[in-house]
Design a protein around this motif. Sequence first.
Motif, mmCIF file in Angstrom:
data_model
loop_
_atom_site.group_PDB
_atom_site.id
_atom_site.type_symbol
_atom_site.label_atom_id
_atom_site.label_comp_id
_atom_site.label_asym_id
_atom_site.label_seq_id
_atom_site.Cartn_x
_atom_site.Cartn_y
_atom_site.Cartn_z
ATOM 1 N N TRP A 1 5.985 -7.600 1.061
ATOM 2 C CA TRP A 1 6.553 -6.225 0.723
ATOM 3 C C TRP A 1 6.881 -5.808 2.186
ATOM 4 N N ILE B 1 1.520 6.666 -2.768
ATOM 5 C CA ILE B 1 2.648 5.559 -2.819
ATOM 6 C C ILE B 1 3.212 5.654 -3.872
ATOM 7 N N GLY B 2 3.174 6.688 -5.004
ATOM 8 C CA GLY B 2 3.920 6.728 -6.267
ATOM 9 C C GLY B 2 2.820 6.432 -7.126
ATOM 10 N N ASN C 1 2.076 2.372 -8.521
ATOM 11 C CA ASN C 1 2.389 1.300 -7.246
ATOM 12 C C ASN C 1 0.858 0.800 -6.988
#
Length: 692
Positions: free
Chosen positions: A203, A219-220, A223
């Motif tokens: 990633w 990080i959302g 995720n």
Amino acid sequence: MTMNQRREHRWPRPLEGRRARIWYGGDYNPDQWPEEVWDEDVRLMVKAGVNLVSVGIFSWAKIEPREDVYDFGWLDRIIDNLGKAGIAVDLASATASPPMWLTQAHPEVLWKDYRGDVCQPGARQHWRPTSPVFCEYALKLCRAMAEHYKDNPYVVAWHVGNEYGCHNRFDYSEDAERAFQDWCEERYGTIEAVNDAWGTAFWAQHLNDFSEIVPPRFIGDGNFMNPGKLLDFKRFSSDALKSFYVAERDALAEITPEKPLTTNFMVSAGGSVLDYDDWGGEVDFVSNDHYFIPGEAHLDELAFSASLVDGISRKDPWFLMEHSTSAVNWRPINYRKEPGQLVRDSLAHVAMGADAVCYFQWRQSRSGAEKFHSAMLPHAGEDSQTFRDVCELGRDLGTLADEGLLGTKLAKSSVAIVFDYESEWASEHTATPTQNVHHIDEPLAWFRALADVGVTADVVPIRSNWDEYDVAILPSVYILSEENTRRVRDYVANGGKLIATYYTGISDERDHVWLGGYPGSIRDVVGVRIEEFAPMGSDWPGVPDHLDLDNGAVAHDIVDVIGSIGKDAKVLASFKDDPWTGMDGRPAIVSNPYGEGRSVYVGARLGRDGIARSLPMILETLGVEVKDSSDPDLLRIERVDESTGARFTFLFNRTKEPVSMLVEGRPVVMSLADCAGATVTINPNGVLVVKQ
């Protein structure tokens, strides 16, 4: 720290002119009460047999009401009152929570959550472990406390901080970011080594410089955080708090070198906040806070956790710093203890090596967030069953001291259950075969199942000498470093008897998977090669939620798809399933010779009942005999004087029915138990202590 780098064990000495006793008491918060209450407190403490209290844990604002303005008068008076009554003081550094004047003047000491929100004052532990500003203020208070009380004869130990990381385990502030970068540079040396450890080729996470390292912030939703980075952040967070503790400890020790120092851990079957075994090498004596689990696991979980504390202490005496007389206040439903459990629970900790029994707290608070937390002296006052039980326990502890319990240690079991904090941290990641499987659940299941067949095991940290036991169990020890892989191989090759389970030896210390089929680094030791996992659940219609074994056990949550076994391996149990699933007839439990020893691999989560059903077969295969006198209805624990051979046997009723047995030796303490000659009946929640 390695196994050999541990501080010398030092225990609090009795007050001058007093005999050594089992320390007994609890947290005492006299600053919550008017001074006219203090005399009654001291009178009732003496009545209950209390000989030690912890004072000042959350008293920073009272001791230093304004910056550089100290008020020790009230604290001097209560310590003097206690000491003259024969009650020693475990004095806190008082740094657990900063006062409002400090956080208003320096809001930069407040920790931040993973979204960047600031933890505001209003509760406790709202400080950053990596804040140089907070450290400066805290150490200044430590030095002032030490200078003032360095010659006080009633202060027998320092209580440094309190339950580090209970609320501020993770901090994502700018201070933490800089400290995490420094920690990574010290651990790895080069940024290339960090990239390798964290697998940043995945990633596009490659790092060019240590300044690009940031904490694992938000990080959302949904995720996935880099597993290696997250594991290291958990290591760093434990180390950051430890560094703060060490700074406090050393500031106190420099001025009062004769007073032993400790801080209270939070070891329980569900507790993995810090690497407490690592911390265990930094205290003069190990202390623990333990709160009971309601329901049928109550006694077994307590004994499991206490055994782990004994392992962290390396069988030196340890200090039960906090537990509860009855209900706590912080669960959605706060169940009370049943009659007898106040005494029984305390004696169970003593049986497992505690030479001190203390509660939170002495007098139940009238106001504040913990006003409904039980105490030694409840709201109902002296005329209450709780206080009568507290007095009974005080007499029991006095009897055990008179009979010579001090100086004895928990007898070593023949079976060790290995516990590993880092395996738990790694298995907590959100991208795993199943979120229902973690390392932390499996050791307790094995402890309870062994008790069901009459074996009381030792629970030991992975850094300890588990490889000196007759039988070692690795229950879902997800991480096996190269060093621990070597220890496993040498242990079995030299004649050790190993039991390993599913989810053991999956990754190395970087959380890099050992290749070639699970368990990668010890495949030849256990004689199985696992090709993939087969998780089970109930979240989708029609998915499998269990799998039967042909020995009558039932697997839940996860099983291993064992593709092949070693040429000398023997299948002890197989799976039973529909033929089209590919699991019917596959090995579930496998025995394998290796060198001079033998292993048994359990490739499924069987739970307490399934393990207990399988254990007779497993133990027979390993050549382990269970004593005929073992009774699964009783939890049997022994403390031994290695110099004289004197032995104290603690017997606890694990059932809800009376249990009768013949006993050898002289009963010295009984609670909810009756003697008729050599026959003793122990009622539910009862305990018997016999001296031989």
